[in-house]
Design an enzyme around this catalytic site. Structure first.
Site, mmCIF file in Angstrom:
data_model
loop_
_atom_site.group_PDB
_atom_site.id
_atom_site.type_symbol
_atom_site.label_atom_id
_atom_site.label_comp_id
_atom_site.label_asym_id
_atom_site.label_seq_id
_atom_site.Cartn_x
_atom_site.Cartn_y
_atom_site.Cartn_z
ATOM 1 N N ARG A 20 86.998 42.224 -38.474
ATOM 2 C CA ARG A 20 88.030 41.576 -39.136
ATOM 3 C C ARG A 20 89.437 41.533 -38.069
ATOM 4 N NH1 ARG A 20 92.447 41.264 -41.876
ATOM 5 N NH2 ARG A 20 92.108 43.643 -42.842
ATOM 6 N N CYS A 245 97.645 40.937 -37.395
ATOM 7 C CA CYS A 245 97.925 39.834 -38.431
ATOM 8 C C CYS A 245 98.498 38.622 -38.001
ATOM 9 C CB CYS A 245 98.621 40.151 -39.479
ATOM 10 S SG CYS A 245 98.862 38.867 -40.992
ATOM 11 N N ASN A 254 95.716 47.687 -35.031
ATOM 12 C CA ASN A 254 95.386 49.028 -35.655
ATOM 13 C C ASN A 254 95.638 49.777 -34.464
ATOM 14 O OD1 ASN A 254 93.763 46.380 -36.867
ATOM 15 N ND2 ASN A 254 93.941 47.972 -38.661
HETATM 16 N N1 COA Z 1 86.591 29.700 -47.368
HETATM 17 C C1 COA Z 1 86.668 28.191 -46.939
HETATM 18 N N2 COA Z 1 87.341 27.707 -46.791
HETATM 19 C C2 COA Z 1 88.269 27.317 -47.274
HETATM 20 C C3 COA Z 1 88.396 28.578 -48.019
HETATM 21 C C4 COA Z 1 87.393 30.187 -47.055
HETATM 22 N N3 COA Z 1 87.902 30.902 -48.267
HETATM 23 N N4 COA Z 1 90.015 28.696 -48.282
HETATM 24 C C5 COA Z 1 89.793 27.155 -47.571
HETATM 25 N N5 COA Z 1 89.011 26.952 -47.393
HETATM 26 C C6 COA Z 1 89.556 25.387 -47.023
HETATM 27 C C7 COA Z 1 89.562 24.691 -47.851
HETATM 28 O O1 COA Z 1 88.210 24.488 -48.464
HETATM 29 C C8 COA Z 1 90.417 23.362 -47.212
HETATM 30 O O2 COA Z 1 89.162 23.039 -46.663
HETATM 31 P P1 COA Z 1 89.447 21.021 -46.486
HETATM 32 O O3 COA Z 1 90.593 20.665 -45.317
HETATM 33 O O4 COA Z 1 88.263 20.866 -45.836
HETATM 34 O O5 COA Z 1 89.098 20.380 -47.792
HETATM 35 C C9 COA Z 1 91.057 23.870 -46.003
HETATM 36 O O6 COA Z 1 90.802 25.648 -46.717
HETATM 37 C C10 COA Z 1 92.500 24.063 -47.301
HETATM 38 O O7 COA Z 1 92.257 24.710 -48.567
HETATM 39 P P2 COA Z 1 93.273 24.987 -49.593
HETATM 40 O O8 COA Z 1 93.298 26.102 -51.033
HETATM 41 O O9 COA Z 1 94.538 24.006 -49.324
HETATM 42 O O10 COA Z 1 93.781 26.211 -49.330
HETATM 43 P P3 COA Z 1 94.957 26.355 -47.775
HETATM 44 O O11 COA Z 1 94.630 25.856 -46.482
HETATM 45 O O12 COA Z 1 96.933 26.655 -48.489
HETATM 46 O O13 COA Z 1 94.882 28.347 -47.148
HETATM 47 C C11 COA Z 1 94.407 30.239 -47.316
HETATM 48 C C12 COA Z 1 94.581 29.084 -47.727
HETATM 49 C C13 COA Z 1 94.773 31.717 -47.634
HETATM 50 C C14 COA Z 1 92.532 30.168 -47.890
HETATM 51 C C15 COA Z 1 94.129 29.803 -46.043
HETATM 52 O O14 COA Z 1 95.601 30.163 -45.083
HETATM 53 C C16 COA Z 1 93.264 31.335 -44.451
HETATM 54 O O15 COA Z 1 91.945 31.619 -45.373
HETATM 55 N N6 COA Z 1 94.235 32.308 -44.066
HETATM 56 C C17 COA Z 1 93.849 33.444 -43.527
HETATM 57 C C18 COA Z 1 94.570 34.420 -44.206
HETATM 58 C C19 COA Z 1 94.109 35.280 -43.480
HETATM 59 O O16 COA Z 1 92.880 36.083 -43.248
HETATM 60 N N7 COA Z 1 95.274 35.975 -43.006
HETATM 61 C C20 COA Z 1 95.347 37.697 -42.060
HETATM 62 C C21 COA Z 1 94.725 38.797 -42.786
HETATM 63 S S1 COA Z 1 95.467 39.538 -43.313
HETATM 64 ZN ZN ZN Z 2 95.931 45.096 -40.216
#
Ligand code: COA
Ligand code: ZN
Length: 323
Positions: A20, A245, A254
């Site tokens: 991850r 990240c 890590n």
């Molecule tokens: N699984 C699948 N799709 C997801 C989702 C999830 N957990 N969360 C959001 N989405 C999709 C939505 O369905 C939407 O899709 P669409 O554009 O086709 O409708 C799109 O992503 C945007 O959704 P929204 O609710 O506006 O979320 P966002 O764009 O603000 O995203 C996060 C927020 C946090 C969910 C997203 O940025 C993310 O997954 N980030 C990864 C964070 C991460 O892992 N960082 C590193 C580890 S610390």
């Molecule tokens: Zn980390």
């Protein structure tokens, strides 16, 4: 003498987060069947917990867009906890449907990093995660919360510990089983770690605390030992030392699982991990991600992986003895 130098068989649980925290940063997509094979290799090597993937938005983290298939097709070994990172309710639904043992929720104790990574204020994240905790509890799935930037934020600097404890208290109040204190960008240093771990354990003796260090500034193993000395017994580490990240500037790998397991085995701690199986799993990584890994063990081997004597050694010895 300080007790940290002799583990006397003390149990230390390692959660490998390479699949991850490691793969989320990689540009090259690792084929789904290779991810599954790596998780299975980690299970066989004896890891206590494996963070298999993240159920994040596939646009945000394309490297892990195959989360469902990986989680469903790994071979579950009894006693191993298969966890996954979950940022929101959509992720929780996907994770629960895929039979994830534990949801690892994430928010940052730094407002700036939380906005950058999760696009929400901390208060918004907490409200959303409280709902996710309720979903997990209804599905009888365990919850851990990873708090990013506990030891410093790459954009804000030092983070006040009282603020960190407020978030821990709020999640403890929701009934979560564990909290991971994350050093997201390698800002932690050993004396700070000792203080944080001692305070956390004293305040919440019933909560399972995990320490998550990045080796960005070369203090990873020192931080692990400082944490052990202060009573910690659960650590995240990543195969090959991959990781970072994508939403934290300057983030790198890590602490490396095989480096930590190797060091702790020498000091008589019991991680339950078979080092040779772990090293064999790490050896598969460069071909899959297209570059070398940071692991020093991959490069140097174990302490007692000995080398042959140089060519002509008998003649060298005879000449020396004849002097
Ligand atoms: N699984 C699948 N799709 C997801 C989702 C999830 N957990 N969360 C959001 N989405 C999709 C939505 O369905 C939407 O899709 P669409 O554009 O086709 O409708 C799109 O992503 C945007 O959704 P929204 O609710 O506006 O979320 P966002 O764009 O603000 O995203 C996060 C927020 C946090 C969910 C997203 O940025 C993310 O997954 N980030 C990864 C964070 C991460 O892992 N960082 C590193 C580890 S610390
Ligand atoms: Zn980390």
């Amino acid at each position: 003498m300080n007790t940290v130098w002799n583990g006397a068989g003390r149990r230390i649980e390692i959660c490998d987060v390479g699949m991850r925290d490691g793969l989320q940063m990689e540009a090259q997509f690792v084929p789904t069947e290779d991810k599954i094979a790596l998780v299975d290799a980690l299970s066989a090597a004896g890891l206590a917990k494996i963070e298999v993937t993240s159920f994040t938005s596939p646009t945000a983290i394309p490297a892990l867009r195959d989360a469902e298939v990986v989680m469903r097709e790994i071979a579950r070994r009894p006693g191993v906890t298969y966890t996954a990172l979950v940022p929101n309710a959509r992720g929780a639904e996907r994770a629960i449907e895929s039979r994830t043992d534990e949801l690892n929720l994430v928010m940052s104790v730094s407002e700036t990093h939380n906005l950058a990574n999760l696009r929400m204020t901390r208060a918004q994240s907490f409200a959303a995660l409280a709902h996710v905790v309720a979903m997990a509890q209804a599905a009888r799935v365990s919850v851990n919360v990873s708090l990013s930037c506990v030891f410093g934020c790459p954009m804000e600097g030092d983070v006040a510990l009282d603020g960190v404890w407020d978030w821990v208290q709020r999640f403890a109040g929701l009934g979560v089983a564990g909290i991971t204190l994350c050093d997201t960008t390698g800002m932690a240093y050993p004396s700070q770690v000792a203080q944080v771990v001692a305070q956390a354990r004293a305040r919440w003796p019933g909560l399972a605390f995990t320490l998550h260090f990045h080796n960005t500034r070369g203090m990873g193993l020192a931080n692990v030992l400082a944490a052990i000395d202060a009573g910690a017994d659960r650590f995240d580490a990543s195969l090959g030392g991959l990781g970072g990240c994508p939403y934290a500037p300057g983030a790198t790998g890590n602490v490396c699982t095989e480096e930590i397991v190797h060091a702790l085995a020498l000091m008589d701690y019991d991680t339950g991990v078979q080092l040779s199986a772990l090293i064999a799993a790490a050896a598969r990584l460069p071909a899959l991600i297209g570059h070398e890994v940071p692991s020093q063990i991959a490069r140097a081997g174990r302490r007692l992986d000995l080398h042959p004597v140089p060519a002509g050694f008998d003649a060298i010895r005879e000449r020396a003895l004849a002097r």
